[in-house]
Design an enzyme around this catalytic site. Structure first.
Site, mmCIF file in Angstrom:
data_model
loop_
_atom_site.group_PDB
_atom_site.id
_atom_site.type_symbol
_atom_site.label_atom_id
_atom_site.label_comp_id
_atom_site.label_asym_id
_atom_site.label_seq_id
_atom_site.Cartn_x
_atom_site.Cartn_y
_atom_site.Cartn_z
ATOM 1 N N GLU A 91 -7.481 12.576 9.509
ATOM 2 C CA GLU A 91 -7.804 12.153 8.147
ATOM 3 C C GLU A 91 -8.976 11.186 8.215
ATOM 4 O OE1 GLU A 91 -7.661 9.395 4.683
ATOM 5 O OE2 GLU A 91 -7.002 8.863 6.703
ATOM 6 N N ASP A 122 0.827 -1.206 0.000
ATOM 7 C CA ASP A 122 0.000 0.000 0.000
ATOM 8 C C ASP A 122 0.862 1.258 0.000
ATOM 9 O OD1 ASP A 122 -2.344 1.470 -0.047
ATOM 10 O OD2 ASP A 122 -2.662 1.382 2.117
ATOM 11 N N ASP A 124 -10.756 1.961 -2.477
ATOM 12 C CA ASP A 124 -11.825 2.257 -1.536
ATOM 13 C C ASP A 124 -13.142 2.434 -2.278
ATOM 14 O OD1 ASP A 124 -10.225 2.413 0.882
ATOM 15 O OD2 ASP A 124 -9.324 4.177 -0.034
ATOM 16 N N LEU A 125 -14.225 2.056 -1.627
ATOM 17 C CA LEU A 125 -15.538 2.117 -2.248
ATOM 18 C C LEU A 125 -16.049 3.543 -2.389
ATOM 19 C CD1 LEU A 125 -17.254 -0.806 -0.289
ATOM 20 C CD2 LEU A 125 -16.252 -0.891 -2.570
ATOM 21 N N HIS A 174 -2.988 11.603 -2.544
ATOM 22 C CA HIS A 174 -2.522 10.297 -2.993
ATOM 23 C C HIS A 174 -3.669 9.302 -3.101
ATOM 24 C CE1 HIS A 174 -2.782 10.221 1.328
ATOM 25 N NE2 HIS A 174 -2.816 8.916 1.294
ATOM 26 N N GLN A 212 -14.402 6.400 -3.212
ATOM 27 C CA GLN A 212 -13.561 7.336 -3.942
ATOM 28 C C GLN A 212 -13.548 6.999 -5.430
ATOM 29 O OE1 GLN A 212 -9.831 6.791 -1.919
ATOM 30 N NE2 GLN A 212 -10.268 8.367 -0.406
ATOM 31 N N ARG A 218 -0.367 13.847 10.560
ATOM 32 C CA ARG A 218 -1.617 13.411 9.930
ATOM 33 C C ARG A 218 -2.012 12.059 10.527
ATOM 34 N NH1 ARG A 218 -2.765 10.024 5.558
ATOM 35 N NH2 ARG A 218 -4.481 10.642 4.198
ATOM 36 N N LEU A 219 -3.143 12.032 11.202
ATOM 37 C CA LEU A 219 -3.609 10.802 11.841
ATOM 38 C C LEU A 219 -4.311 9.955 10.793
ATOM 39 C CD1 LEU A 219 -5.001 12.276 15.189
ATOM 40 C CD2 LEU A 219 -2.709 11.410 14.694
ATOM 41 N N ASP A 220 -3.550 9.047 10.192
ATOM 42 C CA ASP A 220 -4.066 8.252 9.079
ATOM 43 C C ASP A 220 -5.044 7.197 9.586
ATOM 44 O OD1 ASP A 220 -3.910 7.168 6.249
ATOM 45 O OD2 ASP A 220 -3.256 5.418 7.403
#
Length: 493
Positions: free
Chosen positions: A233, A50, A340-341, A290, A343, A191-193
């Protein structure tokens, strides 16, 4: 964090280089454009399943890019944003491999979430149906341990991304170790992914539940104590963004990108103007990242009405597919893996059919909207969809994650639309009005966005029917008038 435009980029993809090479690009080709840079995952390894969001070692810089001192060197001159991947780590990590080898006797067993640890009495069909997962299929992956037994580990995203138990001592120690590394290396913004997925509770959706807010709040306080700012995020219904904005330092305005597209496509500014009237002010604005172009952020979710209706969302998605000549369709949903569903995968430039005026209008609205703007490297350079890379990897989001050379940057910087965009970036950075008060008016197809600070003012006026757009700047009693079509024409001669 400076109130300047920031760049979002992978270290190795913008110029096929390392951290030192990236700083060189920031200092030369992109000189004086950006106050900060979001360094997308540069941890070991950058080329996992990923693209770095599945770190084997989150506290280690991939040696192909450099080390933490190289990160610190960039931080001496630019604000740095880095990702704290709070939800998971790679199945190839030393910690998870130790779990596979030693099972419950591993010192890291409590670092990871299993189905049994969340549902000790078993997972009922009713509770299973409540769990929200952004991708098709089960959120559990079965792994065989060395002693022959099997365990089902929670894998929200992919089978290689094992979810962390952030409540245990091992989970807390992991996050604290990364936070300390960031602090030592002059990372300013974290950035809290995927923070919305970090907390799992039986009987809930396991996404952005009340305990999720509490976890984000606690993590933000830890970062603040080290002098760092947090950015949450979260892709979700727009009301969730409004809620989370009250509890953290900053949030993304993920509703803005689809709403601008909708306004340009439909010539109707009502949804966009409504959102700008209520949107969080402590936000970071983007058009592209991204990831793909978020749809869930503007649309209805369940029985909750969206900023756009389901029909408007369908029209928006279909228009993106049409404008990109079907390329986005090849990279979205079931057409490609690791997608992802919620996007649509496409460059923002191609989502607008490479229409330069529409693109400059979109960027102008972003720069005049409340918040600190970030521009993704492909958006800065108006790079088209990376179809060759998509065909090679069959990973949908790679359509907007090309590998570029310095020569590609130099060539792109000569394009009229890019030259015009760079002027808009410079304007956003240097005009004092953007440090002041924001007001907005709208009527029919017209949208006016205005900033005033002292004797400095900046106003953007856009007619979405005629695509007439102009900017008026007043500073020190000197007036500047910019017409976007003239700005583009100036660089096209």
């Amino acid at each position: 964090m400076k109130n300047n435009v920031q760049l979002i980029t992978y270290v190795d993809r913008i110029a096929h280089s390392d951290l030192k090479g990236l700083k060189q690009v920031l200092d030369t080709e992109l000189h004086d454009l950006f106050g900060g840079v979001h360094l997308l995952p540069f941890y070991y390894p950058i080329d996992g399943s990923d693209a770095g969001f599945d770190p084997i070692d989150h506290a280690k810089v991939d040696e192909r890019l450099g080390d933490w001192n190289d990160v610190k060197q960039i931080g001496q001159q630019y604000d740095i944003m880095a990702d704290l991947i709070v939800n998971h780590m790679s199945a190839e990590s030393t910690e998870f491999q130790d779990v596979l080898a030693n099972g419950k006797n591993s010192a890291y067993w409590d670092l990871f979430l299993t189905k049994d640890s969340v549902f000790p009495d078993g997972l009922s069909a009713e509770n299973q149906a409540k769990i929200y997962r952004p991708r098709p299929g089960s959120c559990f992956t079965t792994y065989k341990l060395a002693d022959g037994t099997q365990a089902e580990f929670w894998t929200t995203f992919t089978s290689n991304q094992i979810d962390i138990n952030v409540h245990t001592a091992a989970g807390q120690a992991h996050l604290n170790k990364v936070l300390t590394r960031f602090h030592e290396s002059k990372v300013d913004l974290i950035r809290l992914d995927a923070a919305g997925y970090a907390i799992k509770k039986p009987g809930t959706s396991c996404f952005m539940i009340e305990e999720s807010f509490e976890f984000v709040d606690e993590l933000a306080k830890k970062a603040n104590s080290l002098g760092m700012t947090t950015l949450a995020e979260i892709h979700s219904h727009y009301m969730t963004q409004l809620d989370i904005a009250k509890r953290v330092d900053m949030v993304y305005d993920f509703a803005l990108p689809p709403l601008i597209l909708h306004s340009l496509f439909s010539q109707d500014v009502s949804a966009l103007s409504h959102w700008l009237s209520i949107a969080p002010r402590n936000c970071v604005t983007v058009l592209d990242t991204h990831d793909g172009i978020g749809i869930i952020d503007a649309g209805p979710v369940g029985n909750k009405a969206g900023l756009l209706t389901a029909a408007e969302i369908d029209n928006l998605v279909n228009r993106i597919h049409s404008n990109s000549k079907g390329e986005s369709l090849q990279a979205t949903g079931a057409a490609a893996s690791n997608v992802d569903l919620y996007q649509v995968n496409c460059t923002y430039y191609d989502a607008l059919g490479q229409n330069n005026i529409d693109y400059l209008i979109a960027r102008s609205v972003q720069f005049f909207a409340p918040g600190i703007p970030q521009v993704y490297y492909t958006g800065l350079l108006a790079v088209p969809n990376a179809m060759e890379l998509l065909n090679q990897t069959q990973v949908g989001r790679d359509i907007n994650r090309p590998y570029l050379q310095v020569s590609d940057i130099q060539t792109a910087m000569q394009k009229p639309v890019v030259k015009a965009l760079c002027e808009l970036i410079t304007l956003r950075n240097k005009v004092d009005a953007f440090n002041g008060e924001f007001t907005m008016t709208n009527q029919a197809n017209q949208l006016d966005l205005c900033w005033v600070h002292g004797d400095s003012s900046a106003k953007l006026s856009v007619n979405f029917a005629t695509k007439e757009a102009h900017i008026n700047i007043v500073e020190s009693q000197q007036s500047t008038h910019i017409v976007l079509t003239d700005l583009l024409a100036k660089h096209s001669g």
